[in-house]
Write a protein that holds these residues in place. Sequence first.
Motif, PDB file in Angstrom:
ATOM      1  N   UNK A 109       0.820  -1.406  -0.087  1.00 46.89           N
ATOM      2  CA  UNK A 109       0.091  -0.072   0.085  1.00 46.89           C
ATOM      3  C   UNK A 109       0.965   1.634   0.057  1.00 46.89           C
ATOM      4  N   UNK A 110       1.675   1.529   0.387  1.00 51.20           N
ATOM      5  CA  UNK A 110       2.983   1.925   0.940  1.00 51.20           C
ATOM      6  C   UNK A 110       3.151   3.063  -0.894  1.00 51.20           C
ATOM      7  N   UNK A 111       4.145   3.951  -0.511  1.00 54.91           N
ATOM      8  CA  UNK A 111       4.464   5.362  -2.066  1.00 54.91           C
ATOM      9  C   UNK A 111       5.496   5.353  -3.054  1.00 54.91           C
ATOM     10  N   UNK A 112       5.189   4.695  -3.466  1.00 54.43           N
ATOM     11  CA  UNK A 112       6.716   4.014  -4.379  1.00 54.43           C
ATOM     12  C   UNK A 112       7.308   4.821  -4.149  1.00 54.43           C
ATOM     13  N   UNK A 113       7.414   6.119  -4.529  1.00 58.85           N
ATOM     14  CA  UNK A 113       8.191   7.593  -4.613  1.00 58.85           C
ATOM     15  C   UNK A 113       8.828   7.781  -3.721  1.00 58.85           C
ATOM     16  N   UNK A 114       7.859   8.005  -2.186  1.00 54.03           N
ATOM     17  CA  UNK A 114       8.453   8.463  -0.911  1.00 54.03           C
ATOM     18  C   UNK A 114       9.611   7.032  -0.634  1.00 54.03           C
ATOM     19  N   UNK A 115       9.440   6.169  -1.620  1.00 59.96           N
ATOM     20  CA  UNK A 115       9.891   4.243  -0.722  1.00 59.96           C
ATOM     21  C   UNK A 115      10.909   4.504  -0.959  1.00 59.96           C
ATOM     22  N   UNK A 116      11.091   5.358  -2.802  1.00 62.77           N
ATOM     23  CA  UNK A 116      12.452   5.388  -3.038  1.00 62.77           C
ATOM     24  C   UNK A 116      13.594   6.621  -3.118  1.00 62.77           C
ATOM     25  N   UNK A 117      12.683   7.672  -2.823  1.00 60.99           N
ATOM     26  CA  UNK A 117      13.974   8.206  -1.526  1.00 60.99           C
ATOM     27  C   UNK A 117      13.825   8.514  -0.117  1.00 60.99           C
ATOM     28  N   UNK A 118      13.714   7.896  -0.215  1.00 63.67           N
ATOM     29  CA  UNK A 118      13.849   7.161   1.496  1.00 63.67           C
ATOM     30  C   UNK A 118      14.913   6.332   1.579  1.00 63.67           C
ATOM     31  N   UNK A 119      15.403   5.192   0.264  1.00 66.71           N
ATOM     32  CA  UNK A 119      15.811   4.256  -0.013  1.00 66.71           C
ATOM     33  C   UNK A 119      17.383   4.726  -0.888  1.00 66.71           C
ATOM     34  N   UNK A 120      17.405   6.454  -1.778  1.00 69.18           N
ATOM     35  CA  UNK A 120      18.290   6.444  -2.064  1.00 69.18           C
ATOM     36  C   UNK A 120      18.914   8.030  -0.679  1.00 69.18           C
ATOM     37  N   UNK A 121      18.313   8.218  -0.302  1.00 74.83           N
ATOM     38  CA  UNK A 121      19.153   9.075   0.452  1.00 74.83           C
ATOM     39  C   UNK A 121      19.994   7.916   1.888  1.00 74.83           C
ATOM     40  N   UNK A 122      19.424   6.677   2.742  1.00 71.72           N
ATOM     41  CA  UNK A 122      19.591   6.030   3.414  1.00 71.72           C
ATOM     42  C   UNK A 122      21.053   5.370   2.624  1.00 71.72           C
ATOM     43  N   UNK A 123      20.363   4.787   1.575  1.00 72.32           N
ATOM     44  CA  UNK A 123      21.488   4.202   1.225  1.00 72.32           C
ATOM     45  C   UNK A 123      22.431   4.914  -0.330  1.00 72.32           C
ATOM     46  N   UNK A 124      21.946   5.543  -1.689  1.00 74.90           N
ATOM     47  CA  UNK A 124      22.494   5.900  -1.751  1.00 74.90           C
ATOM     48  C   UNK A 124      23.911   7.291  -1.741  1.00 74.90           C
ATOM     49  N   UNK A 125      22.585   7.975  -1.248  1.00 73.57           N
ATOM     50  CA  UNK A 125      23.645   9.701  -0.582  1.00 73.57           C
ATOM     51  C   UNK A 125      24.904   9.298   0.579  1.00 73.57           C
ATOM     52  N   UNK A 126      23.919   8.324   1.427  1.00 73.34           N
ATOM     53  CA  UNK A 126      25.507   8.302   2.884  1.00 73.34           C
ATOM     54  C   UNK A 126      26.648   7.202   2.477  1.00 73.34           C
ATOM     55  N   UNK A 127      25.943   6.139   1.518  1.00 78.86           N
ATOM     56  CA  UNK A 127      27.227   5.691   0.519  1.00 78.86           C
ATOM     57  C   UNK A 127      28.189   6.144  -0.319  1.00 78.86           C
ATOM     58  N   UNK A 128      27.987   7.126  -1.105  1.00 78.07           N
ATOM     59  CA  UNK A 128      28.627   7.972  -2.081  1.00 78.07           C
ATOM     60  C   UNK A 128      29.299   9.577  -1.076  1.00 78.07           C
ATOM     61  N   UNK A 129      27.902   9.674  -0.520  1.00 78.76           N
ATOM     62  CA  UNK A 129      29.104  10.870   0.382  1.00 78.76           C
ATOM     63  C   UNK A 129      30.325  10.156   1.355  1.00 78.76           C
ATOM     64  N   UNK A 130      30.035   9.533   1.681  1.00 79.75           N
ATOM     65  CA  UNK A 130      31.070   8.553   2.859  1.00 79.75           C
ATOM     66  C   UNK A 130      32.103   8.300   1.262  1.00 79.75           C
ATOM     67  N   UNK A 131      31.812   8.104   0.491  1.00 78.82           N
ATOM     68  CA  UNK A 131      33.280   7.754  -0.587  1.00 78.82           C
ATOM     69  C   UNK A 131      33.221   9.006  -0.964  1.00 78.82           C
ATOM     70  N   UNK A 132      32.978  10.022  -1.173  1.00 74.98           N
ATOM     71  CA  UNK A 132      34.074  10.845  -1.198  1.00 74.98           C
ATOM     72  C   UNK A 132      35.128  11.754  -0.735  1.00 74.98           C
ATOM     73  N   UNK A 133      34.249  11.526   0.750  1.00 74.29           N
ATOM     74  CA  UNK A 133      35.368  12.641   1.603  1.00 74.29           C
ATOM     75  C   UNK A 133      36.051  11.371   2.423  1.00 74.29           C
ATOM     76  N   UNK A 134      35.631  10.217   2.153  1.00 68.66           N
ATOM     77  CA  UNK A 134      36.585   9.227   2.439  1.00 68.66           C
ATOM     78  C   UNK A 134      38.004   8.900   1.937  1.00 68.66           C
TER      79      UNK A 134
END
Length: 268
Positions: free
Chosen positions: A102-127
């Motif tokens: 029942x949940x909204x896919x766009x909102x879920x995609x945003x959450x996954x992008x934030x938790x997974x992609x942004x966290x991982x990519x920012x870590x990689x860039x700064x590390x």
Amino acid sequence: MENTKQKNQIALVTGAASGLGFELALLLAKDNYDLILADVDAEKLQKAKETITSEYASEVQLIIKDLSRNNIAEQIFQDLDGKPIDVLINNAGFGIFGSFIDTDWQREMDMLNLHVMTTTHLTKLVLKGMVERGSGKILNMSSLAAFQPGPLMSLYYASKAYILSFSEAIANELKGSGVTVTCLCPGQTKTCFQDVVSNGCKASDNKIKFNIGSAKEVAEYGYEAMLKGKVVAIPGNINKFLSKLPRFVSRNTATAIIRRIQEKNREG
């Protein structure tokens, strides 16, 4: 006369406008870090800056961006303009409650992008810069949710499990480099998180609330763990016990318990 004042170290905190991110920023400012604070909420972020600069001498730069957008980590890194980051706190996040069908896919995609992609990519860039300098600290915000499946918040729990696994793995890779990675896994915390999860439901409204911690307490615990280079930090004895629940009961039973807690907390 030559100015010999040593420059402050710099910390980047995402999701810094309120809650744990703001409390962590206060702790960093108290320890004389200059701050780069990122959040989507411009008004709250500005108020956070005013509060911090009224109490501490830290320089504070604001980055107002939606961290759930694609490739946003690269944009944030460019906004740093070459500044060396000594501490990175990947705190930004939100949750979604409801049956997966029942949940909204766009909102879920945003959450996954934030938790997974942004966290991982920012870590990689700064590390990379941290390793080259031989020093640095990273604090990734996971959750008690990382330790078991979470019916009615399935993708949130799964994404927090990713953050935990990712953090533990790179912490191991970085041994001897001078850089540490800490994963903070709090349980229920008094922040605006619940407002986003369940349409205005606050942590104080939860029916099961024996182990709710304040944002200040959780931030202090996580901050100390980061300074010590601890890999996994779970505040509170009850939360430590709950993180081990799947060891004592079957995964099916643990999953059923988590579902009951979710349902109970959101009963009318």
